[in-house]
Design a protein around this motif. Structure first.
Motif, PDB file in Angstrom:
ATOM      1  N   LEU A  40       0.867  -1.172   0.000  1.00 38.38           N
ATOM      2  CA  LEU A  40       0.000   0.000   0.000  1.00 38.38           C
ATOM      3  C   LEU A  40       0.907   1.225   0.000  1.00 38.38           C
ATOM      4  O   LEU A  40       1.667   1.439   0.955  1.00 38.38           O
ATOM      5  CB  LEU A  40      -0.914   0.016   1.222  1.00 38.38           C
ATOM      6  N   SER A  41       0.831   2.008  -1.060  1.00 40.02           N
ATOM      7  CA  SER A  41       1.751   3.129  -1.234  1.00 40.02           C
ATOM      8  C   SER A  41       1.008   4.454  -1.180  1.00 40.02           C
ATOM      9  O   SER A  41      -0.143   4.564  -1.606  1.00 40.02           O
ATOM     10  CB  SER A  41       2.474   3.017  -2.579  1.00 40.02           C
TER      11      SER A  41
ATOM     12  N   THR B  25      -2.170   6.304  15.854  1.00 43.83           N
ATOM     13  CA  THR B  25      -3.332   6.682  15.060  1.00 43.83           C
ATOM     14  C   THR B  25      -3.642   5.639  13.989  1.00 43.83           C
ATOM     15  O   THR B  25      -4.808   5.269  13.775  1.00 43.83           O
ATOM     16  CB  THR B  25      -3.099   8.062  14.419  1.00 43.83           C
ATOM     17  N   PHE B  26      -2.618   5.143  13.316  1.00 46.94           N
ATOM     18  CA  PHE B  26      -2.795   4.132  12.282  1.00 46.94           C
ATOM     19  C   PHE B  26      -3.423   2.864  12.861  1.00 46.94           C
ATOM     20  O   PHE B  26      -4.412   2.329  12.328  1.00 46.94           O
ATOM     21  CB  PHE B  26      -1.445   3.823  11.634  1.00 46.94           C
ATOM     22  N   SER B  27      -2.868   2.379  13.963  1.00 54.15           N
ATOM     23  CA  SER B  27      -3.398   1.142  14.555  1.00 54.15           C
ATOM     24  C   SER B  27      -4.792   1.365  15.136  1.00 54.15           C
ATOM     25  O   SER B  27      -5.638   0.463  15.104  1.00 54.15           O
ATOM     26  CB  SER B  27      -2.447   0.604  15.626  1.00 54.15           C
ATOM     27  N   ALA B  28      -5.058   2.572  15.657  1.00 54.98           N
ATOM     28  CA  ALA B  28      -6.400   2.865  16.164  1.00 54.98           C
ATOM     29  C   ALA B  28      -7.420   2.882  15.036  1.00 54.98           C
ATOM     30  O   ALA B  28      -8.561   2.429  15.203  1.00 54.98           O
ATOM     31  CB  ALA B  28      -6.404   4.211  16.895  1.00 54.98           C
ATOM     32  N   ALA B  29      -7.021   3.397  13.876  1.00 52.62           N
ATOM     33  CA  ALA B  29      -7.932   3.404  12.727  1.00 52.62           C
ATOM     34  C   ALA B  29      -8.237   1.976  12.277  1.00 52.62           C
ATOM     35  O   ALA B  29      -9.391   1.646  11.960  1.00 52.62           O
ATOM     36  CB  ALA B  29      -7.323   4.208  11.578  1.00 52.62           C
ATOM     37  N   ILE B  30      -7.236   1.115  12.252  1.00 57.37           N
ATOM     38  CA  ILE B  30      -7.477  -0.294  11.928  1.00 57.37           C
ATOM     39  C   ILE B  30      -8.469  -0.886  12.930  1.00 57.37           C
ATOM     40  O   ILE B  30      -9.426  -1.586  12.555  1.00 57.37           O
ATOM     41  CB  ILE B  30      -6.160  -1.091  11.944  1.00 57.37           C
ATOM     42  N   THR B  31      -8.261  -0.605  14.203  1.00 55.55           N
ATOM     43  CA  THR B  31      -9.139  -1.120  15.261  1.00 55.55           C
ATOM     44  C   THR B  31     -10.576  -0.666  15.048  1.00 55.55           C
ATOM     45  O   THR B  31     -11.527  -1.451  15.190  1.00 55.55           O
ATOM     46  CB  THR B  31      -8.631  -0.650  16.633  1.00 55.55           C
TER      47      THR B  31
ATOM     48  N   ALA C 199      -9.580  -2.746   6.496  1.00 54.56           N
ATOM     49  CA  ALA C 199      -9.229  -1.906   7.638  1.00 54.56           C
ATOM     50  C   ALA C 199      -7.860  -1.255   7.444  1.00 54.56           C
ATOM     51  O   ALA C 199      -7.665  -0.073   7.748  1.00 54.56           O
ATOM     52  CB  ALA C 199      -9.248  -2.726   8.922  1.00 54.56           C
ATOM     53  N   VAL C 200      -6.914  -2.029   6.926  1.00 56.47           N
ATOM     54  CA  VAL C 200      -5.576  -1.476   6.670  1.00 56.47           C
ATOM     55  C   VAL C 200      -5.634  -0.411   5.591  1.00 56.47           C
ATOM     56  O   VAL C 200      -5.009   0.658   5.707  1.00 56.47           O
ATOM     57  CB  VAL C 200      -4.596  -2.607   6.286  1.00 56.47           C
ATOM     58  N   GLU C 201      -6.380  -0.664   4.529  1.00 53.94           N
ATOM     59  CA  GLU C 201      -6.527   0.340   3.463  1.00 53.94           C
ATOM     60  C   GLU C 201      -7.150   1.630   4.003  1.00 53.94           C
ATOM     61  O   GLU C 201      -6.680   2.739   3.700  1.00 53.94           O
ATOM     62  CB  GLU C 201      -7.404  -0.208   2.341  1.00 53.94           C
TER      63      GLU C 201
END
Length: 270
Positions: free
Chosen positions: A198-199, A214-220, A232-234
């Protein structure tokens, strides 16, 4: 009535508001998920660094988790700063006991300046106790090096490290590319079968405090709402890219990202 999705963060408090519990709660709110917390430590910090850390007793942390389990079980949770092997083992036991949903492990191990935040026995406790429970683990490159004992320079190195982490019992791995040397910021995703990259355009800024949280919270948050792990990662990749792109320009050091940046771009996040 529309179902309210709930997410839990088990992490430290950042008095400067850019990382940890504060970043997680802001992210949950922006993604329309009800956020809950189990605070592991109170820090005195700002954009210039961490001035002091006050770990909470393990019993206090476990009581927070039990209170949540008794009344507000989450659809997903994330772990952040877990400061000792004793706490890592205790939190892992609680996660198994309460049989909560998706588990996102953000292995907070290396500070912005490169200093190790966890002693070796705590690193081993993460690998032995926490990673086998993880739906996804989200290390940056220095953290992946600590977890795997490998140096990582190339994308192929990242792929080999992802395989090692998968073999620890993790269901999905994403190794973030912020520390990489590519022209684009390239995150590597692995599900045990195939790799995806993912770029996004690399943004040259010092204001990146709290990006991992923030990134991991968004995945959560996305997992709590029923997204697949890759979806979720995207979604988290899009969210953090906007948060870095529209940073707030506050503080004298490494400033925080902007948790409401998606609104500046008129992006509607489901």
């Amino acid at each position: 009535m529309e179902k309210t999705h709930k997410a839990l963060t088990i992490a430290g408090s950042d008095s400067g508001g850019g990382a940890g519990i504060q970043a997680d709660i802001k992210t949950f709110q922006e993604l329309k998920v009800y956020g809950m917390t189990a605070i592991t430590a109170i820090t005195a910090q700002n954009t210039l660094g961490v001035q002091d850390v006050y770990p909470l007793p393990v019993e206090t942390i476990l009581n927070q988790l039990k209170s949540i389990a008794d009344d507000l079980p989450p659809q997903s949770l994330k772990t952040g700063m877990l400061f000792s092997s004793e706490l890592i083992e205790a939190v892992s036991d609680s996660i198994k006991t309460f049989n909560w949903g998706n588990v996102v492990v953000d292995p907070v191990m290396v500070a912005k300046g490169g200093a190790r935040l966890l002693q070796e026995e705590a690193v081993q406790a993460v690998k032995k106790n926490l990673l086998p429970l993880a739906t996804i683990v989200t290390p940056n490159i220095p953290e992946a090096e600590v977890l795997t004992g490998r140096q990582i320079f190339t994308l192929e190195d990242r792929q080999e490290a992802a395989k090692v982490l998968f073999d620890c019992g993790v269901e999905h791995v994403v190794i973030k590319g912020g520390h990489g040397q590519e022209e684009m910021a390239v995150d590597l995703y692995y599900n045990g079968i195939e790799f995806e990259t993912l770029s996004s355009p690399r943004i040259h800024t010092k204001n990146t405090h709290g990006t991992g949280c923030t990134f991991s919270a968004a995945i959560t948050a996305y997992l709590a709402k029923g997204c697949t792990v890759f979806e979720a990662v995207e979604g988290a990749k899009r969210y953090i890219h906007m948060a870095i792109k529209h940073d707030l320009h506050i503080g004298s050091g490494h400033g925080p990202t902007n948790h409401w940046a998606h609104r500046l771009e008129g992006v509607k996040l489901g």
